[in-house]
Design a protein around this motif. Structure first.
Motif, PDB file in Angstrom:
ATOM      1  N   PHE A 133       0.838  -1.198   0.000  1.00 26.18           N
ATOM      2  CA  PHE A 133       0.000   0.000   0.000  1.00 26.18           C
ATOM      3  C   PHE A 133       0.869   1.242   0.000  1.00 26.18           C
ATOM      4  O   PHE A 133       2.068   1.197   0.217  1.00 26.18           O
ATOM      5  CB  PHE A 133      -1.017   0.009   1.146  1.00 26.18           C
ATOM      6  N   GLY A 134       0.221   2.360  -0.279  1.00 27.32           N
ATOM      7  CA  GLY A 134       0.957   3.599  -0.473  1.00 27.32           C
ATOM      8  C   GLY A 134       1.297   3.773  -1.942  1.00 27.32           C
ATOM      9  O   GLY A 134       1.216   2.854  -2.752  1.00 27.32           O
ATOM     10  N   GLY A 135       1.702   4.983  -2.301  1.00 27.78           N
ATOM     11  CA  GLY A 135       2.078   5.237  -3.683  1.00 27.78           C
ATOM     12  C   GLY A 135       0.952   4.894  -4.641  1.00 27.78           C
ATOM     13  O   GLY A 135      -0.210   5.190  -4.411  1.00 27.78           O
ATOM     14  N   SER A 136       1.288   4.212  -5.714  1.00 28.23           N
ATOM     15  CA  SER A 136       0.294   3.878  -6.729  1.00 28.23           C
ATOM     16  C   SER A 136      -0.646   2.770  -6.286  1.00 28.23           C
ATOM     17  O   SER A 136      -1.609   2.466  -6.989  1.00 28.23           O
ATOM     18  CB  SER A 136       1.002   3.456  -8.017  1.00 28.23           C
ATOM     19  N   CYS A 137      -0.382   2.162  -5.130  1.00 24.95           N
ATOM     20  CA  CYS A 137      -1.248   1.090  -4.632  1.00 24.95           C
ATOM     21  C   CYS A 137      -2.409   1.611  -3.803  1.00 24.95           C
ATOM     22  O   CYS A 137      -3.238   0.829  -3.336  1.00 24.95           O
ATOM     23  CB  CYS A 137      -0.438   0.095  -3.801  1.00 24.95           C
ATOM     24  N   SER A 138      -2.474   2.921  -3.548  1.00 24.73           N
ATOM     25  CA  SER A 138      -3.496   3.492  -2.673  1.00 24.73           C
ATOM     26  C   SER A 138      -4.522   4.287  -3.462  1.00 24.73           C
ATOM     27  O   SER A 138      -4.258   4.777  -4.549  1.00 24.73           O
ATOM     28  CB  SER A 138      -2.841   4.401  -1.628  1.00 24.73           C
ATOM     29  N   GLU A 139      -5.704   4.414  -2.839  1.00 20.67           N
ATOM     30  CA  GLU A 139      -6.771   5.218  -3.413  1.00 20.67           C
ATOM     31  C   GLU A 139      -7.199   6.280  -2.406  1.00 20.67           C
ATOM     32  O   GLU A 139      -7.046   6.108  -1.202  1.00 20.67           O
ATOM     33  CB  GLU A 139      -7.993   4.355  -3.718  1.00 20.67           C
ATOM     34  N   THR A 140      -7.752   7.363  -2.895  1.00 20.10           N
ATOM     35  CA  THR A 140      -8.468   8.308  -2.053  1.00 20.10           C
ATOM     36  C   THR A 140      -9.953   8.060  -2.277  1.00 20.10           C
ATOM     37  O   THR A 140     -10.455   8.222  -3.395  1.00 20.10           O
ATOM     38  CB  THR A 140      -8.108   9.758  -2.384  1.00 20.10           C
ATOM     39  N   ILE A 141     -10.620   7.644  -1.216  1.00 23.14           N
ATOM     40  CA  ILE A 141     -12.020   7.240  -1.309  1.00 23.14           C
ATOM     41  C   ILE A 141     -12.887   8.304  -0.640  1.00 23.14           C
ATOM     42  O   ILE A 141     -12.747   8.563   0.560  1.00 23.14           O
ATOM     43  CB  ILE A 141     -12.234   5.863  -0.652  1.00 23.14           C
ATOM     44  N   THR A 142     -13.761   8.927  -1.387  1.00 25.13           N
ATOM     45  CA  THR A 142     -14.645   9.955  -0.851  1.00 25.13           C
ATOM     46  C   THR A 142     -15.875   9.302  -0.236  1.00 25.13           C
ATOM     47  O   THR A 142     -16.501   8.434  -0.850  1.00 25.13           O
ATOM     48  CB  THR A 142     -15.056  10.936  -1.954  1.00 25.13           C
ATOM     49  N   VAL A 143     -16.189   9.734   0.996  1.00 25.47           N
ATOM     50  CA  VAL A 143     -17.313   9.163   1.738  1.00 25.47           C
ATOM     51  C   VAL A 143     -18.256  10.293   2.120  1.00 25.47           C
ATOM     52  O   VAL A 143     -17.825  11.363   2.559  1.00 25.47           O
ATOM     53  CB  VAL A 143     -16.828   8.440   3.012  1.00 25.47           C
ATOM     54  N   SER A 144     -19.560  10.062   1.987  1.00 27.41           N
ATOM     55  CA  SER A 144     -20.549  11.049   2.404  1.00 27.41           C
ATOM     56  C   SER A 144     -21.825  10.337   2.828  1.00 27.41           C
ATOM     57  O   SER A 144     -22.048   9.172   2.481  1.00 27.41           O
ATOM     58  CB  SER A 144     -20.843  12.043   1.272  1.00 27.41           C
ATOM     59  N   GLY A 145     -22.642  11.029   3.603  1.00 30.04           N
ATOM     60  CA  GLY A 145     -23.932  10.480   3.993  1.00 30.04           C
ATOM     61  C   GLY A 145     -23.827   9.370   5.017  1.00 30.04           C
ATOM     62  O   GLY A 145     -22.883   9.304   5.813  1.00 30.04           O
ATOM     63  N   GLU A 146     -24.795   8.486   5.003  1.00 31.47           N
ATOM     64  CA  GLU A 146     -24.905   7.423   6.004  1.00 31.47           C
ATOM     65  C   GLU A 146     -24.158   6.169   5.573  1.00 31.47           C
ATOM     66  O   GLU A 146     -24.226   5.751   4.412  1.00 31.47           O
ATOM     67  CB  GLU A 146     -26.369   7.077   6.262  1.00 31.47           C
ATOM     68  N   ILE A 147     -23.432   5.568   6.509  1.00 27.69           N
ATOM     69  CA  ILE A 147     -22.826   4.253   6.309  1.00 27.69           C
ATOM     70  C   ILE A 147     -23.872   3.239   6.742  1.00 27.69           C
ATOM     71  O   ILE A 147     -24.207   3.137   7.925  1.00 27.69           O
ATOM     72  CB  ILE A 147     -21.533   4.110   7.124  1.00 27.69           C
ATOM     73  N   THR A 148     -24.414   2.469   5.821  1.00 23.38           N
ATOM     74  CA  THR A 148     -25.592   1.647   6.085  1.00 23.38           C
ATOM     75  C   THR A 148     -25.277   0.203   6.450  1.00 23.38           C
ATOM     76  O   THR A 148     -26.177  -0.534   6.867  1.00 23.38           O
ATOM     77  CB  THR A 148     -26.520   1.649   4.870  1.00 23.38           C
ATOM     78  N   GLY A 149     -24.035  -0.223   6.291  1.00 27.70           N
ATOM     79  CA  GLY A 149     -23.658  -1.585   6.651  1.00 27.70           C
ATOM     80  C   GLY A 149     -22.279  -1.612   7.268  1.00 27.70           C
ATOM     81  O   GLY A 149     -21.494  -0.660   7.126  1.00 27.70           O
ATOM     82  N   ASP A 150     -21.962  -2.685   7.999  1.00 28.13           N
ATOM     83  CA  ASP A 150     -20.649  -2.800   8.629  1.00 28.13           C
ATOM     84  C   ASP A 150     -19.559  -2.563   7.591  1.00 28.13           C
ATOM     85  O   ASP A 150     -19.584  -3.133   6.488  1.00 28.13           O
ATOM     86  CB  ASP A 150     -20.475  -4.186   9.246  1.00 28.13           C
ATOM     87  N   THR A 151     -18.606  -1.720   7.939  1.00 29.05           N
ATOM     88  CA  THR A 151     -17.618  -1.237   6.978  1.00 29.05           C
ATOM     89  C   THR A 151     -16.246  -1.178   7.636  1.00 29.05           C
ATOM     90  O   THR A 151     -16.135  -0.852   8.820  1.00 29.05           O
ATOM     91  CB  THR A 151     -17.999   0.174   6.483  1.00 29.05           C
TER      92      THR A 151
END
Length: 470
Positions: A79-97
């Protein structure tokens, strides 16, 4: 001479007869470590042998994100570098995450953990909040009947920070922000169903920092009182550069705990550069250990609404805009409760606008013990801000034990502190001041015997950034 010639001829015949066409002489080339061939002495292509270092798998110039090796531009294994993503999160988390350390999570507005849902955050995960104010302020909200499991480690703390922070995956701090960068996003809010003393003796109310229209902001027992309520775990978590404004004079604390129960774990929490308080407890019974607040613009540790847990081992380092190290309020309804705050170190700041050790207000009840304070100007002391608080001290409902102060001049309280509008000046009782002097004494720096154990905070951003040498 004839014998010598004969011997040579015999030897040549033997050599010639041993070199047949089906048994050629092969001279193997020396190992060449970057030729893409497995040759002399190598155990694999370009690996091993007397001239090549071992390598498994063969060397590569790019990151391979699932090979179990830190390579290419990775900052850790896969992980890190090209192996990582930026994941945008908004609103309600509706299931175990689960939020994973290999990614960066970007809070876009309010992110709410849904009822009955558990959000798990891996050690070392970085969560960033987008800028915004009012209804657009970003925050992570763990509402009642949901849970967060954010268990970092000293080596891999979980970091909440601003989108503009240039911290990257695998890192514990960026380079472009410092303790004076505040209000760049919201904060973290955890809500529960434990006891809280609320105005009008209502059983639930909206948490500070969340608009009244957002019902996920309710805290308090409601129809299901549970002082052992379990909202999960926050451990080795650093919260930085927050406190976005949602209304006039209404900002989000670094960490807000509303009626959180004793089944919740709060341990090794750092808050840096927040516009409002570092950590605020609105009622509740949760115990909290190892808290570090640096450069808040309001109060360091704040207690309200008959909080009845224990805060053990805390440090507040005031910044240039800080107010009180401690702000302690009592019950707002008929329900009473008693807090314990112990083993606290307070570092003052000579130019901070408020800059008092502590302010005890609004019928405060509980015990504050083993406090060491240094760096406060002589006119910045502790304050009893109402007649009722002074009476609680006289009646033994408000207790102070073992305060040691560098620069203490014999009077821990000002004789006539300000009081809320409509109240008469505080009772100036000689017995009150005499009692105060029995639990405070002047010490020199380094001779104190009370206060926090600073060594447990070696993991913090503040320690690294400010060079505290913990």
């Amino acid at each position: 001479m004839k014998k010598l010639v004969f011997a040579i001829m015999v030897l040549m015949a033997v050599v010639i007869s041993s070199c047949k066409k089906d048994d050629p002489v092969v001279i193997e080339p020396l190992a060449t470590c970057a030729d893409g061939v497995m040759n002399q002495g190598e155990t694999a292509i370009d690996c091993g042998g007397p001239n090549c270092q071992p390598c498994t798998p063969p060397p590569t110039t790019g990151a391979t994100c699932d090979d179990g090796i830190k390579n290419g531009d990775e900052t850790d294994v896969d992980f890190g570098g090209s192996c990582s993503e930026t994941i945008t999160v908004s609103g309600e988390i509706t299931g175990d995450t689960t939020w994973m350390a290999k990614n960066i999570y970007l809070l876009a507005g309010k992110v709410v953990v849904g009822k009955g849902v558990t959000l798990t955050i891996e050690p070392g995960t970085i969560i960033k909040g987008k800028p915004g104010s009012g209804s657009l302020a970003s925050a992570l909200i763990v509402q009642r009947d949901s849970k967060i499991m954010a268990e970092g480690t000293a080596e891999k703390p979980i970091v909440f920070t601003a989108e503009s922070d240039n911290i990257g995956v695998g890192q514990t701090m960026g380079t472009n922000l410092d303790q004076n960068n505040r209000g760049l996003w919201g904060g973290v809010i955890v809500l529960g169903r434990a006891s809280a003393s609320l105005k009008g003796d209502v059983t639930e109310i909206q948490i500070e920092g969340i608009p009244a229209t957002d019902t996920f902001g309710l805290y308090g027992p409601g129809e299901a009182l549970n002082d052992a309520d379990d909202s999960g775990t926050l451990k080795y978590v650093s919260i930085r550069h927050g406190g976005a404004l949602i209304g006039e004079g209404n900002e989000i604390n670094g960490l807000t705990l509303g009626a959180v129960g004793s089944g919740t774990t709060i341990d090794n929490i750092e808050v840096v550069a927040n516009v409002d308080d570092g950590i605020e407890f609105f009622g509740g019974t949760v115990n909290a250990t190892n808290l570090f607040i640096w450069a808040q613009a309001d109060d360091g540790l704040d207690i309200d609404q008959a909080y009845s847990g224990t805060i053990d081992n805390g440090v507040v380092v005031d910044g240039d805009e800080s107010d009180n190290g401690l702000e302690i309020d009592g019950p707002e309804g008929s329900l009473t409760g008693s807090f314990t705050v112990k083993n606290i170190t307070l570092f003052g700041n000579a130019i901070a606008p408020g800059g008092k050790y502590a302010d005890y207000r609004s019928n405060a009840m509980g015990t504050t013990e083993n406090v060491y304070a240094i760096g406060f100007p002589a006119d910045k002391k502790a304050q009893l801000s109402s007649n009722q608080v002074a009476q609680n001290l006289m009646d033994g409902l408000l207790v102070f034990t073992d305060w040691q102060i560098v620069g203490f001049d014999g009077s821990i309280f000002a004789e006539a502190p300000s009081v809320p509008d409509g109240e008469s000046p505080i009772i100036v009782n000689p017995d009150l001041l005499t009692r105060a002097n029995t639990w405070t004494k002047m010490v020199t720096e380094g001779s104190q015997t009370v206060g926090a154990d600073l060594s447990v905070f070696a993991w913090t951003y503040a320690n690294t950034k400010a060079g505290l040498g913990l």
